[in-house]
Design a protein around this motif. Structure first.
Motif, PDB file in Angstrom:
ATOM      1  N   ASP A 157       0.839  -1.196   0.000  1.00 19.10           N
ATOM      2  CA  ASP A 157       0.000   0.000   0.000  1.00 19.10           C
ATOM      3  C   ASP A 157       0.875   1.247   0.000  1.00 19.10           C
ATOM      4  O   ASP A 157       1.535   1.564   0.990  1.00 19.10           O
ATOM      5  CB  ASP A 157      -0.907  -0.019   1.231  1.00 19.10           C
ATOM      6  CG  ASP A 157      -1.848   1.169   1.298  1.00 19.10           C
ATOM      7  OD1 ASP A 157      -1.769   2.060   0.437  1.00 19.10           O
ATOM      8  OD2 ASP A 157      -2.678   1.205   2.234  1.00 19.10           O
TER       9      ASP A 157
ATOM     10  N   SER B  30       0.097   4.238   0.252  1.00 21.84           N
ATOM     11  CA  SER B  30      -0.321   5.298   1.169  1.00 21.84           C
ATOM     12  C   SER B  30       0.103   4.997   2.602  1.00 21.84           C
ATOM     13  O   SER B  30      -0.062   5.835   3.492  1.00 21.84           O
ATOM     14  CB  SER B  30      -1.840   5.493   1.112  1.00 21.84           C
ATOM     15  OG  SER B  30      -2.528   4.366   1.619  1.00 21.84           O
ATOM     16  N   HIS B  31       0.647   3.793   2.833  1.00 21.90           N
ATOM     17  CA  HIS B  31       1.143   3.411   4.158  1.00 21.90           C
ATOM     18  C   HIS B  31       2.513   2.752   4.019  1.00 21.90           C
ATOM     19  O   HIS B  31       2.786   1.716   4.625  1.00 21.90           O
ATOM     20  CB  HIS B  31       0.161   2.467   4.855  1.00 21.90           C
ATOM     21  CG  HIS B  31      -1.142   3.104   5.206  1.00 21.90           C
ATOM     22  ND1 HIS B  31      -2.226   3.103   4.350  1.00 21.90           N
ATOM     23  CD2 HIS B  31      -1.531   3.790   6.301  1.00 21.90           C
ATOM     24  CE1 HIS B  31      -3.226   3.751   4.908  1.00 21.90           C
ATOM     25  NE2 HIS B  31      -2.833   4.181   6.103  1.00 21.90           N
TER      26      HIS B  31
ATOM     27  N   HIS C 271       5.349   7.337   3.899  1.00 23.24           N
ATOM     28  CA  HIS C 271       4.344   7.777   4.876  1.00 23.24           C
ATOM     29  C   HIS C 271       4.929   7.774   6.280  1.00 23.24           C
ATOM     30  O   HIS C 271       4.756   8.726   7.045  1.00 23.24           O
ATOM     31  CB  HIS C 271       3.120   6.860   4.809  1.00 23.24           C
ATOM     32  CG  HIS C 271       2.211   6.954   5.994  1.00 23.24           C
ATOM     33  ND1 HIS C 271       1.425   8.061   6.254  1.00 23.24           N
ATOM     34  CD2 HIS C 271       1.969   6.070   7.011  1.00 23.24           C
ATOM     35  CE1 HIS C 271       0.732   7.863   7.361  1.00 23.24           C
ATOM     36  NE2 HIS C 271       1.049   6.668   7.846  1.00 23.24           N
TER      37      HIS C 271
ATOM     38  N   ASP D  12      -0.939  13.717   8.057  1.00 23.34           N
ATOM     39  CA  ASP D  12      -0.635  13.141   6.754  1.00 23.34           C
ATOM     40  C   ASP D  12      -1.900  12.780   5.976  1.00 23.34           C
ATOM     41  O   ASP D  12      -1.827  12.395   4.817  1.00 23.34           O
ATOM     42  CB  ASP D  12       0.245  11.901   6.902  1.00 23.34           C
ATOM     43  CG  ASP D  12       1.109  11.647   5.670  1.00 23.34           C
ATOM     44  OD1 ASP D  12       1.793  12.598   5.228  1.00 23.34           O
ATOM     45  OD2 ASP D  12       1.099  10.517   5.146  1.00 23.34           O
ATOM     46  N   ALA D  13      -3.067  12.911   6.622  1.00 23.17           N
ATOM     47  CA  ALA D  13      -4.338  12.620   5.958  1.00 23.17           C
ATOM     48  C   ALA D  13      -5.016  13.874   5.428  1.00 23.17           C
ATOM     49  O   ALA D  13      -6.056  13.776   4.771  1.00 23.17           O
ATOM     50  CB  ALA D  13      -5.278  11.899   6.925  1.00 23.17           C
TER      51      ALA D  13
ATOM     52  N   ARG E 271      -3.209  11.079  -1.165  1.00 23.63           N
ATOM     53  CA  ARG E 271      -3.451   9.753  -0.596  1.00 23.63           C
ATOM     54  C   ARG E 271      -4.912   9.333  -0.768  1.00 23.63           C
ATOM     55  O   ARG E 271      -5.207   8.165  -1.011  1.00 23.63           O
ATOM     56  CB  ARG E 271      -3.069   9.733   0.886  1.00 23.63           C
ATOM     57  CG  ARG E 271      -1.576   9.879   1.141  1.00 23.63           C
ATOM     58  CD  ARG E 271      -1.282   9.928   2.638  1.00 23.63           C
ATOM     59  NE  ARG E 271      -1.427   8.606   3.248  1.00 23.63           N
ATOM     60  CZ  ARG E 271      -1.841   8.408   4.492  1.00 23.63           C
ATOM     61  NH1 ARG E 271      -2.188   9.448   5.256  1.00 23.63           N
ATOM     62  NH2 ARG E 271      -1.938   7.189   4.977  1.00 23.63           N
ATOM     63  N   CYS E 272      -5.814  10.275  -0.635  1.00 22.91           N
ATOM     64  CA  CYS E 272      -7.235   9.988  -0.821  1.00 22.91           C
ATOM     65  C   CYS E 272      -7.494   9.442  -2.224  1.00 22.91           C
ATOM     66  O   CYS E 272      -8.171   8.415  -2.396  1.00 22.91           O
ATOM     67  CB  CYS E 272      -8.056  11.252  -0.571  1.00 22.91           C
ATOM     68  SG  CYS E 272      -9.821  11.082  -0.914  1.00 22.91           S
TER      69      CYS E 272
ATOM     70  N   TYR F 299      -5.261   8.196  -4.299  1.00 17.61           N
ATOM     71  CA  TYR F 299      -4.524   6.940  -4.456  1.00 17.61           C
ATOM     72  C   TYR F 299      -5.334   5.775  -3.895  1.00 17.61           C
ATOM     73  O   TYR F 299      -5.490   4.722  -4.547  1.00 17.61           O
ATOM     74  CB  TYR F 299      -3.165   7.031  -3.750  1.00 17.61           C
ATOM     75  CG  TYR F 299      -2.455   5.702  -3.648  1.00 17.61           C
ATOM     76  CD1 TYR F 299      -1.620   5.248  -4.673  1.00 17.61           C
ATOM     77  CD2 TYR F 299      -2.644   4.869  -2.546  1.00 17.61           C
ATOM     78  CE1 TYR F 299      -0.985   4.014  -4.589  1.00 17.61           C
ATOM     79  CE2 TYR F 299      -2.020   3.634  -2.462  1.00 17.61           C
ATOM     80  CZ  TYR F 299      -1.194   3.217  -3.479  1.00 17.61           C
ATOM     81  OH  TYR F 299      -0.582   1.986  -3.387  1.00 17.61           O
ATOM     82  N   ILE F 300      -5.857   5.927  -2.682  1.00 10.71           N
ATOM     83  CA  ILE F 300      -6.609   4.851  -2.046  1.00 10.71           C
ATOM     84  C   ILE F 300      -7.893   4.568  -2.820  1.00 10.71           C
ATOM     85  O   ILE F 300      -8.292   3.409  -2.988  1.00 10.71           O
ATOM     86  CB  ILE F 300      -6.915   5.203  -0.577  1.00 10.71           C
ATOM     87  CG1 ILE F 300      -5.603   5.231   0.234  1.00 10.71           C
ATOM     88  CG2 ILE F 300      -7.889   4.198   0.036  1.00 10.71           C
ATOM     89  CD1 ILE F 300      -5.749   5.835   1.616  1.00 10.71           C
TER      90      ILE F 300
END
Length: 212
Positions: A24, A26-27, A31, A130-131, A139-140, A142-143
């Motif tokens: 992932d 985003s993690h 990150h 980071d959110a 990231r939003c 991407y997820i």
């Protein structure tokens, strides 16, 4: 890689092999490094045990559970359990292990558990920074792509006449969750940083809507 986590290079060298689980983006380690920098910036003003905080940051996502998994709310508990084992093998004292584990357990939005120590409050703030902001927006999206969601509802992008559904549409996640995060920061320093990033997040959405 460990040098990026100065002044905790030695600790990072021990923990990085355990830090990022899965694929992932985003993690990932990027990150973790951003959260580390956020945490150290907050700790510089708020205080707290920097060593415990650094370990908690490095291991806070050491167990990967996808956002759409029914077990998502358990991710931070699973990470805390794994982190405890890793730190025990490194010879950490039980009290320090418990402090790091508490910070990891309570950092997660999904877990919905209150952080009770300064280190836990700082980790939660650092992770939530980071959110939001530009990185949070990236990231939003991407997820959303990872989960197979669309960018937006072309007929009602701001959900004025329909319920929000951030499983179907990426920008619904701004209103459903991201815009709410700035009100929940634990430290004064974290709240200050969050205010600036919240405004950037609003700008991202406004510019996005302007282009569609």
């Amino acid at each position: 890689m460990a040098r990026a986590f100065a002044p905790f290079e030695t600790l990072a060298a021990d923990l990085i092999p355990h830090a990022a689980d899965g694929d992932d983006g985003s993690h990932d380690i990027a990150h973790i490094l951003r959260v580390f920098r956020n945490a150290m910036a907050i700790q510089a003003e708020e205080g707290g045990n920097a060593r415990i905080l650094a370990a908690a940051v490095l291991l806070h996502d050491c167990v990967a559970v996808e956002k759409n998994s029914p077990h998502r709310a358990q991710a931070s508990r699973l990470a805390a359990a794994k982190a405890s084992g890793v730190l025990r093998e490194l010879g950490w004292a039980d009290g320090d292990i418990a402090a790091a584990a508490h910070a990891i357990t309570t950092h997660s939005f999904s877990a919905n558990l209150p952080p009770e120590t300064l280190e836990a409050k700082i980790l939660q703030d650092a992770d939530r920074l980071d959110a939001i902001g530009m990185v949070g927006a990236a990231r939003c999206f991407y997820i959303a792509g990872r989960m197979g969601s669309g960018l937006y509802d072309p007929f009602d992008p701001l959900a004025t006449e329909r319920p929000l559904d951030d499983k179907r549409f990426a920008i619904d996640h701004f209103e459903a969750k991201l815009f709410k995060l700035a009100d929940g920061f634990q430290t004064a320093t974290g709240r200050r940083f969050a205010g600036a990033r919240h405004e950037r997040l609003k700008t991202v959405l406004a510019m996005f809507i302007d282009e569609i």
